[in-house]
Write a protein that holds these residues in place. Structure first.
Motif, PDB file in Angstrom:
ATOM      1  N   PHE A   1       0.837  -1.197   0.000  1.00 47.69           N
ATOM      2  CA  PHE A   1       0.000   0.000   0.000  1.00 47.69           C
ATOM      3  C   PHE A   1       0.874   1.250   0.000  1.00 47.69           C
ATOM      4  O   PHE A   1       1.864   1.338   0.724  1.00 47.69           O
ATOM      5  CB  PHE A   1      -0.885   0.049   1.254  1.00 47.69           C
TER       6      PHE A   1
ATOM      7  N   LYS B   1       2.565  -6.575   7.968  1.00 48.36           N
ATOM      8  CA  LYS B   1       1.681  -7.381   8.791  1.00 48.36           C
ATOM      9  C   LYS B   1       1.255  -8.626   8.020  1.00 48.36           C
ATOM     10  O   LYS B   1       0.786  -8.536   6.888  1.00 48.36           O
ATOM     11  CB  LYS B   1       0.437  -6.603   9.217  1.00 48.36           C
TER      12      LYS B   1
ATOM     13  N   TYR C   1       0.712  -7.419   4.207  1.00 46.86           N
ATOM     14  CA  TYR C   1       0.658  -6.109   3.575  1.00 46.86           C
ATOM     15  C   TYR C   1       1.730  -5.210   4.174  1.00 46.86           C
ATOM     16  O   TYR C   1       2.117  -5.349   5.333  1.00 46.86           O
ATOM     17  CB  TYR C   1      -0.725  -5.455   3.627  1.00 46.86           C
TER      18      TYR C   1
ATOM     19  N   LEU D   1       3.278  -1.038   4.279  1.00 41.75           N
ATOM     20  CA  LEU D   1       2.941   0.372   4.158  1.00 41.75           C
ATOM     21  C   LEU D   1       4.208   1.158   3.858  1.00 41.75           C
ATOM     22  O   LEU D   1       5.212   1.008   4.550  1.00 41.75           O
ATOM     23  CB  LEU D   1       2.301   0.895   5.451  1.00 41.75           C
TER      24      LEU D   1
ATOM     25  N   TYR E   1      -7.109  -4.733   2.657  1.00 37.23           N
ATOM     26  CA  TYR E   1      -7.676  -3.391   2.815  1.00 37.23           C
ATOM     27  C   TYR E   1      -8.612  -3.329   4.017  1.00 37.23           C
ATOM     28  O   TYR E   1      -8.571  -2.368   4.811  1.00 37.23           O
ATOM     29  CB  TYR E   1      -8.412  -3.014   1.527  1.00 37.23           C
TER      30      TYR E   1
ATOM     31  N   ASP F   1      -8.475  -5.217   6.652  1.00 35.31           N
ATOM     32  CA  ASP F   1      -7.637  -5.307   7.843  1.00 35.31           C
ATOM     33  C   ASP F   1      -6.971  -3.962   8.130  1.00 35.31           C
ATOM     34  O   ASP F   1      -6.871  -3.538   9.287  1.00 35.31           O
ATOM     35  CB  ASP F   1      -6.575  -6.395   7.652  1.00 35.31           C
ATOM     36  N   LEU F   2      -6.520  -3.289   7.075  1.00 34.73           N
ATOM     37  CA  LEU F   2      -5.893  -1.975   7.233  1.00 34.73           C
ATOM     38  C   LEU F   2      -6.868  -0.968   7.834  1.00 34.73           C
ATOM     39  O   LEU F   2      -6.496  -0.165   8.695  1.00 34.73           O
ATOM     40  CB  LEU F   2      -5.387  -1.478   5.882  1.00 34.73           C
ATOM     41  N   LYS F   3      -8.123  -1.003   7.403  1.00 40.15           N
ATOM     42  CA  LYS F   3      -9.132  -0.092   7.956  1.00 40.15           C
ATOM     43  C   LYS F   3      -9.254  -0.270   9.467  1.00 40.15           C
ATOM     44  O   LYS F   3      -9.330   0.704  10.223  1.00 40.15           O
ATOM     45  CB  LYS F   3     -10.489  -0.349   7.296  1.00 40.15           C
TER      46      LYS F   3
ATOM     47  N   LYS G   1      -7.002  -1.743  11.490  1.00 34.79           N
ATOM     48  CA  LYS G   1      -5.720  -1.503  12.157  1.00 34.79           C
ATOM     49  C   LYS G   1      -5.429  -0.009  12.327  1.00 34.79           C
ATOM     50  O   LYS G   1      -4.849   0.405  13.339  1.00 34.79           O
ATOM     51  CB  LYS G   1      -4.601  -2.158  11.348  1.00 34.79           C
ATOM     52  N   CYS G   2      -5.845   0.801  11.352  1.00 33.90           N
ATOM     53  CA  CYS G   2      -5.517   2.229  11.431  1.00 33.90           C
ATOM     54  C   CYS G   2      -6.313   2.940  12.520  1.00 33.90           C
ATOM     55  O   CYS G   2      -6.013   4.082  12.867  1.00 33.90           O
ATOM     56  CB  CYS G   2      -5.711   2.914  10.084  1.00 33.90           C
TER      57      CYS G   2
ATOM     58  N   ILE H   1      -8.583   6.105   3.351  1.00 34.88           N
ATOM     59  CA  ILE H   1      -8.569   4.708   3.793  1.00 34.88           C
ATOM     60  C   ILE H   1      -9.964   4.244   4.194  1.00 34.88           C
ATOM     61  O   ILE H   1     -10.416   3.167   3.790  1.00 34.88           O
ATOM     62  CB  ILE H   1      -7.594   4.519   4.975  1.00 34.88           C
TER      63      ILE H   1
END
Length: 245
Positions: free
Chosen positions: A16, A80, A115, A117, A155, A157-159, A161-162, A188
């Motif tokens: 990403f 991650k 993923y 970053l 994506y 999971d990123l939402k 996690k952030c 995001i």
């Protein structure tokens, strides 16, 4: 190191990157292209995630880092491991079967997905031997294998996690404005955030350090610049701490 690969275990990496100009969250993909040897007919022409087999004497995390470095030249990035994909039919699309036959891959390959970053400016895709290209998460090209599913699950999971850790600062320049942070969260999470409330909450975060600097080269009134302090965050970190945007 013994570089003998495990024929049915691989890693796939969702990379990403955030474009501060277009305010879009992007994914770095590589070209997958195959022609028939006799007629030069195009058999496969699409994009895939970067990935490769795991070596016999290699840890999974090391495999993912190796694959990422081969594509971007970068190391020590946020990564991650988020899921294993092992559906028996994950590689049975017609184009995938042609590719697998040509590359002599194992049809029953299980992949461990990661993923990463990074800042898009840190990656030079010009003359990249894998023909790497950035694509918006909202405008993905035709993808091979089950890589669209892998990207979309990364994506999601990123939402999550952030909102639990300040990982979004991995996607921003070292110096940024409050608006930059808000734009990234909105990109995001695909939501509109109230500007006044967001600014009030964010500037009260001790890990966000105001600098004695402002934007340069902008037509409007230059905004205050900030930096993220990982040391301060680690000192104040509490279990299940939420960013609370």
């Amino acid at each position: 190191m013994n570089n003998k690969k495990i024929s049915n275990i691989s890693v796939d990496c969702v990379v990403f990157g955030y474009d501060t100009e277009t305010k879009s969250l992007n994914v770095l993909l590589i070209k997958r292209y195959l022609e028939s040897k006799s007629e030069k007919k195009i058999l496969v022409d699409d994009y895939v995630l970067t990935g490769y087999h795991v070596y016999e004497n290699e840890a999974l995390d090391d495999s993912a880092s190796r694959v990422l470095k081969e594509l971007t030249g970068l190391t020590n990035l946020y990564k991650k491991q988020f899921k294993a994909f092992g559906d028996p039919n994950r590689l049975t699309n017609e184009k995938d079967l042609l590719w697998i036959q040509n590359e002599e891959f194992n049809l029953r390959t299980i992949t461990i997905a990661y993923y990463f970053l990074l800042k898009t400016d840190d990656v030079s895709i010009e003359n990249n031997k894998y023909q790497a290209q950035w694509f918006s998460i909202n405008d993905l090209p035709e993808l091979g294998f089950d890589h669209k599913q892998i990207i979309l699950e990364a994506y999601e999971d990123l939402k999550t996690k952030c909102l639990q850790e300040p990982i979004i600062f991995e996607l921003l320049p070292d110096k940024f404005t409050i608006n930059d942070v808000q734009d990234l969260y909105q990109s995001i999470l695909a939501i509109e955030i109230d500007n006044r409330n967001f600014r009030r909450k964010l500037i009260n975060k001790k890990y966000l350090v105001p600098l004695d600097e402002k934007q340069v080269g902008v037509s409007k009134k230059p905004a205050q610049l900030y930096m993220f302090s990982k040391d301060i965050y680690n000192k104040m970190f509490q279990k299940n701490y939420l960013i609370n945007i």
